[in-house]
Design an enzyme around this catalytic site. Structure first.
Site, short mmCIF file in Angstrom:
data_model
loop_
_atom_site.label_atom_id
_atom_site.label_comp_id
_atom_site.label_asym_id
_atom_site.label_seq_id
_atom_site.Cartn_x
_atom_site.Cartn_y
_atom_site.Cartn_z
N ASP A 158 30.09 4.53 -22.58
CA ASP A 158 29.46 3.81 -23.70
C ASP A 158 30.48 3.56 -24.80
O ASP A 158 31.10 4.49 -25.30
CB ASP A 158 28.29 4.64 -24.22
CG ASP A 158 27.31 3.84 -25.04
OD1 ASP A 158 27.75 2.94 -25.78
OD2 ASP A 158 26.10 4.12 -24.95
N HIS B 235 26.78 0.90 -22.40
CA HIS B 235 25.61 1.12 -23.24
C HIS B 235 24.33 0.53 -22.64
O HIS B 235 23.23 0.87 -23.07
CB HIS B 235 25.84 0.53 -24.64
CG HIS B 235 24.79 0.91 -25.64
ND1 HIS B 235 24.60 2.21 -26.06
CD2 HIS B 235 23.86 0.16 -26.29
CE1 HIS B 235 23.61 2.25 -26.93
NE2 HIS B 235 23.14 1.01 -27.09
N SER C 73 18.50 3.22 -26.65
CA SER C 73 19.20 2.97 -27.90
C SER C 73 18.25 3.14 -29.09
O SER C 73 17.60 4.16 -29.22
CB SER C 73 19.84 1.58 -27.84
OG SER C 73 20.80 1.38 -28.84
#
Length: 271
Positions: A218, A247, A85
């Site tokens: 996600d 995610h 991320s």
């Protein structure tokens, strides 16, 4: 886990916004069980790192634990950097500073910056497209004063956001863990390292092998947007995917993620 070949790799694992080294506990265990060295880092004021948020004055300060770890690696110990991320930005800065020390960098549902453009470009585009009133549910934005001329925006993930948009396919125990351990963070969107057009270069960051890992279920960054972002990163970027991953694939698909990371590290083209 079958590690295939027997080279011993050194993996450096970098967490995303508000998280810490703790989020890698399943993947780190699998990689170590396969005979490899693993360094899971707490970035500044994250996880168990002792700094307080107001003490982290720049993106470079935030990235310092990673930069120091890469700098300290022996010259012959070419690293496999893995970022999740927001951690993709930290990877990019380390690759620019130490391109010869990185064998390959793996971006897991992580913005992969383009050389010659601000690092924050992909993140800002995503934030602009996800700006409805309920976009962040119970997540909170705040302002932290560091003197009248230097305010900083902070961000903290909310429990409902994590449950619905990040951890929806992850075990309930891991969501509970995350709710107790997340810390407020900064995005540093106005920071020189994030906003500068010449921070990342083709000759250094752009010369390091890069792999983009799409998480197909996600809800934080939809898979189609991830694929579009990967396609904009220039030639030579390998794209992989993990089916059934939210995610947080280190929780929802830890064995699959660890195996993918191993396969990347062991590929002839990255050695």
């Amino acid at each position: 886990m079958d590690s295939g070949r027997h080279e011993r790799h050194h993996f450096v694992l970098v967490h995303g916004l508000c998280h810490g080294a703790w989020c890698w506990y399943k993947v780190a265990t699998a990689l170590e069980a396969a005979g490899h060295r693993v360094t899971a880092l707490d970035l500044a004021a994250s996880g168990a790192h002792p700094a307080r948020l107001h003490e982290v004055r720049s993106f470079e300060d935030y990235s310092r634990p990673l930069l120091d770890a890469v700098a300290a690696a022996p010259d012959g110990d070419r690293l496999v950097l893995v970022g999740h991320s927001f951690g993709g930005h930290n990877l990019a800065l380390a690759m620019e500073r130490f391109p010869r020390k990185v064998a390959v960098a793996v971006f897991i549902s992580a913005p992969m910056p383009v050389p010659g453009r601000p690092m924050s470009t992909v993140l800002e585009q995503h934030l602009e497209g996800d700006s409805t009133p309920d976009s962040f549910l119970d997540s909170t934005f705040g302002v932290m004063e560091r003197g009248l001329e230097n305010p900083a925006e902070t961000f903290l993930l909310g429990p409902e956001w994590m449950s619905q948009r990040m951890y929806q396919l992850s075990p309930a125990e891991d969501l509970t863990l995350a709710k107790t351990l997340v810390r407020p963070a900064q995005m540093f969107l106005g920071d020189e390292a994030m906003a500068g057009e010449n921070v990342l270069t083709w000759d250094r960051y752009g010369a390091v092998s890069r792999v983009f890992v799409v998480t197909e279920e996600d809800r934080t960054w939809p898979a189609e947007e991830q694929l579009e972002a990967a396609a904009s990163c220039g030639p030579g970027v390998e794209v992989r995917a993990i089916r059934g991953a939210d995610h947080m694939p280190m929780f929802s698909k830890p064995a699959e993620l660890a195996q993918l990371i191993l396969e990347v590290a062991q590929a002839d083209k990255y050695n």
